[in-house]
Design a protein around this motif. Structure first.
Motif, PDB file in Angstrom:
ATOM      1  N   VAL A 154      41.846  38.334  38.794  1.00  0.00           N
ATOM      2  CA  VAL A 154      42.715  37.624  39.756  1.00  0.00           C
ATOM      3  C   VAL A 154      41.845  37.200  40.949  1.00  0.00           C
ATOM      4  O   VAL A 154      41.165  38.037  41.549  1.00  0.00           O
ATOM      5  CB  VAL A 154      43.892  38.520  40.205  1.00  0.00           C
ATOM      6  N   ASP A 155      41.875  35.919  41.269  1.00  0.00           N
ATOM      7  CA  ASP A 155      41.071  35.404  42.360  1.00  0.00           C
ATOM      8  C   ASP A 155      41.630  35.902  43.711  1.00  0.00           C
ATOM      9  O   ASP A 155      42.803  35.668  44.035  1.00  0.00           O
ATOM     10  CB  ASP A 155      41.115  33.879  42.328  1.00  0.00           C
ATOM     11  N   THR A 180      42.543  34.719  35.360  1.00  0.00           N
ATOM     12  CA  THR A 180      41.651  34.433  34.230  1.00  0.00           C
ATOM     13  C   THR A 180      41.762  35.564  33.205  1.00  0.00           C
ATOM     14  O   THR A 180      41.661  36.743  33.551  1.00  0.00           O
ATOM     15  CB  THR A 180      40.189  34.321  34.689  1.00  0.00           C
ATOM     16  N   ASP A 202      52.788  28.843  38.674  1.00  0.00           N
ATOM     17  CA  ASP A 202      53.743  27.820  39.083  1.00  0.00           C
ATOM     18  C   ASP A 202      54.599  28.413  40.198  1.00  0.00           C
ATOM     19  O   ASP A 202      55.368  29.356  39.970  1.00  0.00           O
ATOM     20  CB  ASP A 202      54.613  27.434  37.882  1.00  0.00           C
ATOM     21  N   ARG A 238      50.262  33.010  44.264  1.00  0.00           N
ATOM     22  CA  ARG A 238      49.588  31.738  44.003  1.00  0.00           C
ATOM     23  C   ARG A 238      48.147  31.909  43.502  1.00  0.00           C
ATOM     24  O   ARG A 238      47.421  30.920  43.348  1.00  0.00           O
ATOM     25  CB  ARG A 238      49.548  30.891  45.280  1.00  0.00           C
ATOM     26  N   GLN A 239      47.717  33.140  43.207  1.00  0.00           N
ATOM     27  CA  GLN A 239      46.304  33.378  42.887  1.00  0.00           C
ATOM     28  C   GLN A 239      45.997  32.974  41.436  1.00  0.00           C
ATOM     29  O   GLN A 239      46.801  33.180  40.515  1.00  0.00           O
ATOM     30  CB  GLN A 239      45.956  34.858  43.097  1.00  0.00           C
ATOM     31  N   LYS A 240      44.802  32.404  41.249  1.00  0.00           N
ATOM     32  CA  LYS A 240      44.350  32.015  39.924  1.00  0.00           C
ATOM     33  C   LYS A 240      44.131  33.276  39.077  1.00  0.00           C
ATOM     34  O   LYS A 240      43.596  34.281  39.554  1.00  0.00           O
ATOM     35  CB  LYS A 240      43.050  31.217  40.021  1.00  0.00           C
ATOM     36  N   ALA A 296      42.464  30.515  31.478  1.00  0.00           N
ATOM     37  CA  ALA A 296      42.870  30.735  32.868  1.00  0.00           C
ATOM     38  C   ALA A 296      44.066  29.850  33.191  1.00  0.00           C
ATOM     39  O   ALA A 296      44.307  28.827  32.523  1.00  0.00           O
ATOM     40  CB  ALA A 296      41.711  30.450  33.817  1.00  0.00           C
ATOM     41  N   PHE A 297      44.790  30.222  34.224  1.00  0.00           N
ATOM     42  CA  PHE A 297      45.918  29.395  34.678  1.00  0.00           C
ATOM     43  C   PHE A 297      46.182  29.677  36.149  1.00  0.00           C
ATOM     44  O   PHE A 297      45.792  30.720  36.691  1.00  0.00           O
ATOM     45  CB  PHE A 297      47.167  29.682  33.839  1.00  0.00           C
ATOM     46  N   ARG A 298      46.828  28.725  36.788  1.00  0.00           N
ATOM     47  CA  ARG A 298      47.303  28.915  38.145  1.00  0.00           C
ATOM     48  C   ARG A 298      48.823  29.056  38.105  1.00  0.00           C
ATOM     49  O   ARG A 298      49.505  28.314  37.399  1.00  0.00           O
ATOM     50  CB  ARG A 298      46.900  27.737  39.040  1.00  0.00           C
TER      51      ARG A 298
END
Length: 329
Positions: free
Chosen positions: A323-324, A257, A276, A253-255, A272-274
């Motif tokens: 990656v967050d 970029t 699915d 689930r990590q954001k 960037a994307f989160r």
């Protein structure tokens, strides 16, 4: 019979002379056309003929002796005496020719024996050379098989070394803080490979969110993919199967970029994307890696040629993936 022998002496001697003459002619022909394989047979045949001639001469001599014995006490006529003298000379000549022929036959027999011996020696030499040649050929074939075997072993070792080198390089370049800085060197060649369809995409080295975290990599299409094919650079994120997947939270689930770095430090391309959570791309991997997910329209290809920016410089491009990890323990 005595009357016949007396009246046909000349005819008998003429027949003998013709026979001897034929034998002499055959020897002359044999001398001109010396054929070693046939020479032995001809020598034997002529020797047999000479024996026959000698017997005939002896028979004629005996006949003359018998005629002479019967005519003892009678004065031979001048004509008969002349015939006897003539035939005696012919007999002596035939004897001389017979001696010469015997000598020639002996000579030819010696030649044939020498030639047969030489042929036999040559045949033995040829057989020995053939055996040696076969041994050399077998040795060469054995060495060729050994060389091929060694080549296969070396090729396998080269592959293993290449895999180890790639693994070592990946480990050396791997990061464990969720940040990947990927240098794509030799850009022009890889771009041409993408244009020609030879190599449409390139995978980055793997990186991790932590020492025991998610294993990930990036995948770039330098001539685009899907909607971006032929007009955009496409950039994707890939979840890989890792050692510690059983300890991690799924789905991922990590954001994420993406950044294409401007080497003039003026304007980076950023997207960037989160993830699915329902996409198979972010579930726990069952294979080596999941299906890539990301940005098929990440950057227009025309922007690569911008004179204001340096997205490609010194034939190299730099991509950064972040990656967050703030909510990961």
């Amino acid at each position: 019979m005595p009357q016949h022998l007396e009246t046909t002496v000349v005819k008998h001697l003429d027949l003998i002379r013709d026979k001897v003459s034929n034998v002499s002619d055959e020897f002359a022909t044999l001398k001109v056309n010396l054929d070693v394989p046939a020479l032995s047979q001809n020598v034997k045949s002529n020797a047999d003929r000479i024996v026959i001639v000698e017997r005939a001469v002896q028979k004629v001599e005996q006949d003359l002796v018998d005629v002479t014995t019967r005519q003892q006490g009678q004065q031979p006529t001048r004509g008969v005496q002349a015939i006897i003298d003539k035939q005696s000379r012919s007999i002596e000549e035939l004897k001389a020719k017979t001696i010469v022929l015997d000598t020639k036959v002996s000579t030819y027999e010696g030649i044939v024996a020498v030639l047969n011996g030489q042929i036999e020696r040559d045949a033995n030499v040829v057989q020995a050379m053939e055996r040696e040649r076969k041994q050399d050929r077998d040795l060469v074939e054995s060495l060729e098989r050994k060389i091929k075997s060694q080549d296969r072993i070396i090729a396998l070792k080269d592959v293993a070394l290449a895999e180890q080198d790639l693994r070592i390089q990946s480990l050396e370049m791997a990061s464990y803080d969720g940040v990947l800085v990927w240098k794509i060197s030799d850009f022009n060649r890889k771009r041409n490979d993408a244009l020609s369809g030879r190599t449409t995409s390139i995978y980055s080295p793997c990186f991790f969110t932590s020492r025991h975290g998610y294993k990930m990599c990036a995948r770039v299409y330098l001539n685009g993919d899907g909607m971006g094919k032929g007009n955009h650079v496409s950039l994707f994120f890939v979840i890989m199967r890792g050692t510690f997947d059983g300890l991690l939270r799924w789905p991922f689930r990590q954001k994420v970029t993406f950044m294409l770095l401007d080497q003039n430090n003026r304007e980076h391309v950023i997207d960037a994307f989160r993830p699915d959570p329902t996409s198979n791309s972010f579930k726990r991997p069952t294979g080596d890696m999941n299906i890539a997910s990301g940005c098929p329209l990440f950057m227009p290809l025309s922007q690569l040629e911008s004179s204001r920016h340096a997205y490609v410089k010194d034939d190299s491009m730099f991509i950064k993936v972040i990656v967050d990890t703030t909510d990961l323990n």
